[in-house]
Design an enzyme around this catalytic site. Structure first.
Site: not given
Ligand SMILES: *[C@@H]1O[C@H](CO)[C@@H](O)[C@H](O)[C@H]1NC(C)=O
Ligand SMILES: *[C@@H]1O[C@H](CO)[C@@H](O)[C@H](O)[C@H]1NC(C)=O
Ligand SMILES: *[C@@H]1O[C@H](CO)[C@@H](O)[C@H](O)[C@H]1NC(C)=O
Ligand SMILES: *[C@@H]1O[C@H](CO)[C@@H](O)[C@H](O)[C@H]1NC(C)=O
Ligand SMILES: *[C@@H]1O[C@H](CO)[C@@H](O)[C@H](O)[C@H]1NC(C)=O
Ligand SMILES: *[C@@H]1O[C@H](CO)[C@@H](O)[C@H](O)[C@H]1NC(C)=O
Ligand SMILES: *[C@@H]1O[C@H](CO)[C@@H](O)[C@H](O)[C@H]1NC(C)=O
Ligand SMILES: *[C@@H]1O[C@H](CO)[C@@H](O)[C@H](O)[C@H]1NC(C)=O
Length: 636
Positions: A184, A264
């Site tokens: 991320e 995710e």
């Protein structure tokens, strides 16, 4: 001769077949048809996250088999640098850190593997999985950037890790289909493409094209902008409340082609001490899952099995305030912290069964748990009675941080003698305290300073010549955002009234120091101390017990009436407990931590604040058969 020729032909054929098969083993992205190709055929994964470093190795096979039984075809795991290199150049790939064995176990149960080696991972782990000693070696280091002092250590780490993964990639005969670059990264303020392209090239220099490289970012342009990396498959992550169509449309703004991937997909959410346990509605999870699967997307459930942050490994968030994470990483996941299937598990399995062929494995059911107790806990000594004569101390003019003193985790006791004539009361003030301090004057508890509660002043009753002990707890380094490089301990001067106090003795209490104290309990030098309220000192309690002669089971340690501390069982760290604020009240105990009949078990509690009995020698603890991780908390 004929016989020889026949053998030769068979041998030749065998080689030929094998080389054809090796040729066939490939895992690539088909950008024309917007999908993955495995051995040349359309493929999509429905994977689940499980972190090997949060589950005991004895249980890897069980958990992975249950994931496979749910219909998943892959498991995804982070690799945590800090647990493999806790001190510089001291590597650990044994036991719970044996990542090669974990990957091979996954392959054995029929799961492909998605590896997320960071090196930054977040994962609600101390310092986002980075080793604390980076901050010691260079406090000015800019983590997660192309800062050469950081890159130098990343290289040295990857030089050790990546060669272990290369033989395990899909094209090389192993189960690893994908390897993530950073984590991320678009959510981090640095936006340093030199860094992410370095990572891409460095990883590629080891694995070549034998696995697919990918990035993961939140489902917004601002994240993808800085998170995507040239020639690396961009993917996104989002939870069941988000709309897949608009989320994947955002991905398409940045990458016209290739498979849609939610790396995710949140089955639950993380917890913080003193905040309610997170729960995510199963109906919603299924509805959004079906939408994604109907779009032919690949999905990874984060997490499918949460596990436990044993020891001092959990981290903290900072979102307007400091928010440390508890020991349990149950996450409201389909498999509980103890590996038990939930309603969520069965419903997800039913849904997956409509898209992939379910394997012929028995449907898992929750395992029986041990119910046992009471265990009578006896006070052995106050930590103050054993600490100073059995631990390394150092004295400095002004307080030093954990990192500066090479203290990875736990506590530092900062001690000084008051050389002024203070007012009564006098105000003790610490402007920068990370994170929590119990304050003692001549072994009398004065009160608690807390970063969580933004309390940094305390009136104390002291006099000229008093001994001042500030017992500072590192509650977990920050895992996410711009504050990840901050240090622990007392980071400013300490003042009493208008005077800065000097000449501090530092006594570290790491997990290892605690284990040393407990395991050598009988040969310790004990210096008796006087206190009018001995129950308000950090005290160590011990209880011994023998289990019934029956099959070993997992259990949960209930420390409900205790306040705050740390539990050990037979030299295994169970982790932090803090039922005073919740939401977690019990600690998960895998059966592998228990000694079977007729062997003795020793349970130790370091109770920092208050044992549940007046004179501290008739306290009890229990093993219960149900976890309590959803208790009342001060904040909603
Ligand atoms: C979950 O969501 C569904 C549909 O929105 C609702 O009917 C159900 O009551 C919710 N379940 C829980 C436990 O909140
Ligand atoms: C999903 O894949 C199948 C088989 O390749 C194809 O027929 C279908 O059109 C795809 N659906 C979407 C939404 O792309
Ligand atoms: C205990 O004290 C004695 C005498 O001061 C010393 O020789 C010994 O090393 C100490 N033991 C430990 C474990 O510190
Ligand atoms: C004290 O430091 C020495 C040298 O760094 C180390 O070998 C020893 O284990 C330490 N002792 C304790 C009790 O931490
Ligand atoms: C602490 O106080 C000393 C003077 O007593 C001063 O020189 C030093 O800069 C102070 N440090 C911090 C971090 O404020
Ligand atoms: C502390 O310092 C402030 C300003 O320097 C002064 O006004 C105050 O009287 C001092 N207090 C004491 C207790 O010395
Ligand atoms: C404490 O621990 C020791 C082992 O270190 C054990 O032998 C002893 O019986 C335990 N219990 C008590 C109450 O001291
Ligand atoms: C306790 O565990 C530590 C590792 O955490 C190990 O170094 C030590 O040898 C163990 N002690 C005993 C007595 O088993």
């Amino acid at each position: 001769m004929v016989k020889f020729l026949i053998y030769f032909c068979i041998f030749y054929l065998a080689i030929k077949i094998e080389s054809i098969q090796t040729l066939k083993r490939s895992f690539v992205v088909d950008y024309e048809n917007d999908c993955f190709l495995k051995d040349g055929e359309y493929f999509r994964f429905i994977a689940g996250s499980m972190h090997y470093f949060r589950v005991q190795p004895e249980q890897w096979f069980d958990r992975l088999t249950k994931m496979r039984a749910a219909g998943l075809n892959a498991v995804s795991t982070y690799v945590e640098w800090n647990s493999h290199e806790p001190e510089e150049q001291q590597f650990d790939f044994s036991g719970i850190n044996d990542i090669v064995r974990f990957i091979e176990t996954a392959q054995d149960v029929g799961l492909l593997v998605i590896i997320r080696p960071g090196p930054y991972i977040n994962a609600e782990r101390d310092l986002g999985g980075l080793p604390y000693w980076l901050l010691r070696n260079n406090p000015e280091m800019t983590l997660r950037t192309s800062d050469p002092s950081y890159i130098r250590y990343v290289r040295l780490w990857f030089d050790v890790l990546l060669p272990k993964l290369v033989p395990l990639t899909y094209a090389n005969g192993g189960p690893i289909i994908m390897i993530q670059i950073e984590n991320e990264y678009g959510s981090y303020q640095a936006c340093d493409f030199a860094y992410t392209s370095f990572l891409r090239d460095y990883v590629k220099s080891f694995v070549g094209d034998s696995a697919v490289l990918f990035t993961t970012d939140g489902n917004a342009d601002k994240y993808l902008m800085c998170g995507k990396v040239d020639r690396v498959l961009a993917t996104i992550d989002f939870g069941p409340k988000q709309d897949p169509t608009s989320s994947f449309a955002i991905l398409r703004n940045h990458r016209k082609h290739g498979p849609l991937v939610n790396s995710e997909y949140y089955t639950g959410w993380l917890d913080h001490w003193a905040e309610p346990h997170s729960k995510v509605n199963t109906t919603l999870i299924i509805t959004t899952l079906v939408k994604m699967l109907n779009m032919n997307a690949s999905v990874n459930f984060y997490v499918f099995e949460g596990g436990t942050s044993f020891g001092f490994t959990s981290g903290a968030n900072y979102n307007y305030k400091y928010q440390p994470s508890p020991t349990s990483y149950d996450y409201d996941a389909p498999l509980t912290e103890a590996g038990d299937p939930t309603k969520k598990y069965y419903q997800i399995r039913n849904t997956i069964g409509k898209y992939l062929t379910l394997p012929e494995l028995p449907l898992p059911t929750p395992s029986k748990k041990l119910l046992f107790g009471p265990i009578h806990m006896k006070k052995l000594f106050s930590l103050f009675e054993v600490l100073f004569s059995n631990s390394n101390t150092s004295t400095w003019l002004n307080p030093k941080s954990f990192e500066r003193l090479s203290v990875q985790n736990g506590f530092i006791v900062y001690t000084t003698v008051i050389k002024i004539h203070p007012s009564d009361p006098a105000v003790l003030k610490i402007n920068h305290l990370h994170d929590r301090a119990l304050v003692f004057v001549d072994y009398e508890y004065q009160g608690t300073l807390s970063r969580m509660e933004e309390i940094n002043i305390l009136p104390i009753n002291a006099k000229h010549g008093s001994r001042l002990d500030i017992f500072v707890e590192n509650q977990g380094r920050i895992t996410y955002g711009p504050l990840i490089n901050e240090q622990k301990g007392i980071l400013s001067n300490v003042t009493l009234g208008n005077t800065t106090l000097h000449s501090w003795t530092h006594t570290p209490i790491t997990e290892n120091v605690l284990k040393n104290i407990l395991m050598n309990e009988r040969s310790l030098n004990i210096t008796k101390i006087d206190s009018s309220r001995p129950n308000k000192l950090p005290n160590i309690f011990n209880g011994s017990f023998v289990l019934p002669n029956e099959e070993m089971k997992d259990t949960f340690l209930s420390v409900n009436n205790w306040r705050k501390g740390f539990a050990f069982l037979n030299n295994h760290s169970l982790g932090r407990y803090w039922p005073a604020v919740g939401p977690q009240e019990t600690l998960y105990v895998p059966s592998s931590f228990l000694n079977p009949y007729p062997h003795v078990n020793d349970l130790y509690l370091l109770e920092l604040e208050h044992a549940p009995c007046y004179n501290a020698d008739d306290c009890v603890a229990f093993f219960v058969d149900k976890p309590s991780i959803d208790a009342q908390t001060p904040y909603s």
